[in-house]
Structures are given as structure tokens and as C-alpha cells.
Motif scaffolding. Structure first.
Motif, PDB file in Angstrom:
ATOM      1  N   TRP A 181      -5.628   2.058  -2.836  1.00  0.00           N
ATOM      2  CA  TRP A 181      -5.698   0.712  -2.283  1.00  0.00           C
ATOM      3  C   TRP A 181      -7.149   0.254  -2.161  1.00  0.00           C
ATOM      4  N   LEU A 182      -8.016   1.115  -1.629  1.00  0.00           N
ATOM      5  CA  LEU A 182      -9.430   0.729  -1.503  1.00  0.00           C
ATOM      6  C   LEU A 182     -10.046   0.436  -2.867  1.00  0.00           C
ATOM      7  N   LEU A 183      -9.728   1.263  -3.844  1.00  0.00           N
ATOM      8  CA  LEU A 183     -10.256   1.031  -5.190  1.00  0.00           C
ATOM      9  C   LEU A 183      -9.742  -0.283  -5.772  1.00  0.00           C
ATOM     10  N   LEU A 184      -8.490  -0.604  -5.510  1.00  0.00           N
ATOM     11  CA  LEU A 184      -7.917  -1.854  -6.020  1.00  0.00           C
ATOM     12  C   LEU A 184      -8.584  -3.080  -5.409  1.00  0.00           C
ATOM     13  N   ILE A 185      -8.727  -3.090  -4.081  1.00  0.00           N
ATOM     14  CA  ILE A 185      -9.251  -4.304  -3.445  1.00  0.00           C
ATOM     15  C   ILE A 185     -10.755  -4.464  -3.618  1.00  0.00           C
ATOM     16  N   THR A 186     -11.448  -3.379  -3.960  1.00  0.00           N
ATOM     17  CA  THR A 186     -12.893  -3.487  -4.168  1.00  0.00           C
ATOM     18  C   THR A 186     -13.259  -3.519  -5.649  1.00  0.00           C
ATOM     19  N   SER A 187     -12.277  -3.420  -6.508  1.00  0.00           N
ATOM     20  CA  SER A 187     -12.516  -3.402  -7.942  1.00  0.00           C
ATOM     21  C   SER A 187     -13.074  -4.740  -8.425  1.00  0.00           C
ATOM     22  N   GLU A 188     -13.969  -4.660  -9.381  1.00  0.00           N
ATOM     23  CA  GLU A 188     -14.462  -5.880 -10.022  1.00  0.00           C
ATOM     24  C   GLU A 188     -13.482  -6.348 -11.096  1.00  0.00           C
ATOM     25  N   ASN A 189     -12.526  -5.505 -11.411  1.00  0.00           N
ATOM     26  CA  ASN A 189     -11.540  -5.814 -12.431  1.00  0.00           C
ATOM     27  C   ASN A 189     -10.495  -6.771 -11.843  1.00  0.00           C
ATOM     28  N   VAL A 190     -10.480  -7.974 -12.346  1.00  0.00           N
ATOM     29  CA  VAL A 190      -9.557  -8.991 -11.849  1.00  0.00           C
ATOM     30  C   VAL A 190      -8.111  -8.542 -12.031  1.00  0.00           C
ATOM     31  N   GLN A 191      -7.816  -7.876 -13.128  1.00  0.00           N
ATOM     32  CA  GLN A 191      -6.460  -7.387 -13.405  1.00  0.00           C
ATOM     33  C   GLN A 191      -5.982  -6.456 -12.282  1.00  0.00           C
ATOM     34  N   ASP A 192      -6.861  -5.589 -11.781  1.00  0.00           N
ATOM     35  CA  ASP A 192      -6.506  -4.680 -10.686  1.00  0.00           C
ATOM     36  C   ASP A 192      -6.161  -5.448  -9.417  1.00  0.00           C
ATOM     37  N   ARG A 193      -6.979  -6.425  -9.080  1.00  0.00           N
ATOM     38  CA  ARG A 193      -6.727  -7.208  -7.865  1.00  0.00           C
ATOM     39  C   ARG A 193      -5.451  -8.040  -8.004  1.00  0.00           C
ATOM     40  N   LEU A 194      -5.201  -8.558  -9.198  1.00  0.00           N
ATOM     41  CA  LEU A 194      -3.964  -9.313  -9.430  1.00  0.00           C
ATOM     42  C   LEU A 194      -2.742  -8.402  -9.307  1.00  0.00           C
ATOM     43  N   ARG A 195      -2.868  -7.162  -9.790  1.00  0.00           N
ATOM     44  CA  ARG A 195      -1.754  -6.215  -9.687  1.00  0.00           C
ATOM     45  C   ARG A 195      -1.406  -5.966  -8.221  1.00  0.00           C
ATOM     46  N   ILE A 242       0.835  -1.207   0.000  1.00  0.00           N
ATOM     47  CA  ILE A 242       0.000   0.000   0.000  1.00  0.00           C
ATOM     48  C   ILE A 242       0.869   1.257   0.000  1.00  0.00           C
ATOM     49  N   ASP A 243       1.966   1.226   0.737  1.00  0.00           N
ATOM     50  CA  ASP A 243       2.865   2.376   0.883  1.00  0.00           C
ATOM     51  C   ASP A 243       3.774   2.467  -0.339  1.00  0.00           C
ATOM     52  N   LEU A 244       3.209   2.893  -1.452  1.00  0.00           N
ATOM     53  CA  LEU A 244       3.932   2.899  -2.722  1.00  0.00           C
ATOM     54  C   LEU A 244       5.112   3.859  -2.726  1.00  0.00           C
ATOM     55  N   GLU A 245       5.043   4.921  -1.944  1.00  0.00           N
ATOM     56  CA  GLU A 245       6.129   5.909  -1.901  1.00  0.00           C
ATOM     57  C   GLU A 245       7.216   5.523  -0.905  1.00  0.00           C
ATOM     58  N   ARG A 246       7.019   4.415  -0.180  1.00  0.00           N
ATOM     59  CA  ARG A 246       7.990   3.901   0.801  1.00  0.00           C
ATOM     60  C   ARG A 246       8.365   4.953   1.855  1.00  0.00           C
ATOM     61  N   THR A 247       7.326   5.638   2.370  1.00  0.00           N
ATOM     62  CA  THR A 247       7.558   6.662   3.386  1.00  0.00           C
ATOM     63  C   THR A 247       7.368   6.128   4.801  1.00  0.00           C
ATOM     64  N   GLY A 248       6.804   4.939   4.928  1.00  0.00           N
ATOM     65  CA  GLY A 248       6.506   4.398   6.249  1.00  0.00           C
ATOM     66  C   GLY A 248       5.132   4.807   6.742  1.00  0.00           C
ATOM     67  N   SER A 249       4.427   5.558   5.918  1.00  0.00           N
ATOM     68  CA  SER A 249       3.046   5.923   6.231  1.00  0.00           C
ATOM     69  C   SER A 249       2.266   5.963   4.923  1.00  0.00           C
ATOM     70  N   VAL A 250       0.956   5.922   5.047  1.00  0.00           N
ATOM     71  CA  VAL A 250       0.101   5.901   3.870  1.00  0.00           C
ATOM     72  C   VAL A 250      -0.706   7.193   3.838  1.00  0.00           C
ATOM     73  N   GLY A 251      -0.520   7.944   2.758  1.00  0.00           N
ATOM     74  CA  GLY A 251      -1.287   9.167   2.571  1.00  0.00           C
ATOM     75  C   GLY A 251      -2.663   8.857   2.011  1.00  0.00           C
ATOM     76  N   PHE A 252      -3.504   9.861   1.995  1.00  0.00           N
ATOM     77  CA  PHE A 252      -4.869   9.682   1.513  1.00  0.00           C
ATOM     78  C   PHE A 252      -4.915   9.140   0.082  1.00  0.00           C
ATOM     79  N   PRO A 253      -4.102   9.677  -0.858  1.00  0.00           N
ATOM     80  CA  PRO A 253      -4.166   9.139  -2.233  1.00  0.00           C
ATOM     81  C   PRO A 253      -3.820   7.648  -2.305  1.00  0.00           C
TER      82      PRO A 253
END
Length: 80
Positions: free
Chosen positions: A34-48, A18-29
Motif C-alpha cells: 500500500w505504501l509503495l502504491l500511494i507513493t509511486s510516481e507511476n500513475v498506473q499504480d495509483r490508479l490501480r 488495503i486488506d487484500l486478503e480480506r482478513t480484517g487486518s493488514v499484515g506487513f506485506p
């Protein structure tokens, strides 16, 4: 407890994905993405996102060591 230790390590892998910027914390974006990825109906997104969990070093490739570590963690969580 081995199961709790494995679960904690698995959570660490997930946080790193989830921490794509490797800051040790997760910002709102990052959180929203992350929420959009795990709730996506798109299998490709969840696999990514699953790939990002395995790609611990963020190299764009998954090594045998990374896959083995994740499988061991998941097995440890399931078996306690």
C-alpha cells in the motif's frame, strides 16, 4: 455529524482496498504494498489503488452502485 460519518465510511472503503486478503487486518506485506502504491510516481499504480477502493466486492469490476456510494461518501466528507 454527517461529515464524520461519511469520513469514517470512506476510511472503511480505503481499508478494504488495503486488506487484500480480506482478513480484517493488514499484515506487513500488504502495508508495504500500500505504501509503495500511494507513493509511486507511476500513475498506473495509483490508479490501480483507486480502482481497488471503488471495487468494494473485489470482483475486478466497478458497478454503478459502488461508484455512486463512493461519490456520495466523498461529497459527504467535503460538505460535512
Amino acid at each position: 455529524d454527517r461529515g464524520k460519518e461519511s469520513f469514517d465510511r470512506l476510511l472503511h472503503f480505503m481499508f478494504e482496498a488495503i486488506d487484500l486478503e480480506r482478513t480484517g487486518s493488514v499484515g506487513f506485506p500488504e502495508f508495504v504494498e500500500w505504501l509503495l502504491l500511494i507513493t509511486s510516481e507511476n500513475v498506473q499504480d495509483r490508479l490501480r489503488w483507486g480502482f481497488q477502493i471503488c471495487d468494494v466486492r473485489s470482483t475486478g469490476r466497478i458497478t454503478r452502485t459502488e461508484v455512486t456510494a463512493l461519490i456520495r461518501l466523498m461529497f459527504g466528507v467535503l460538505t460535512g
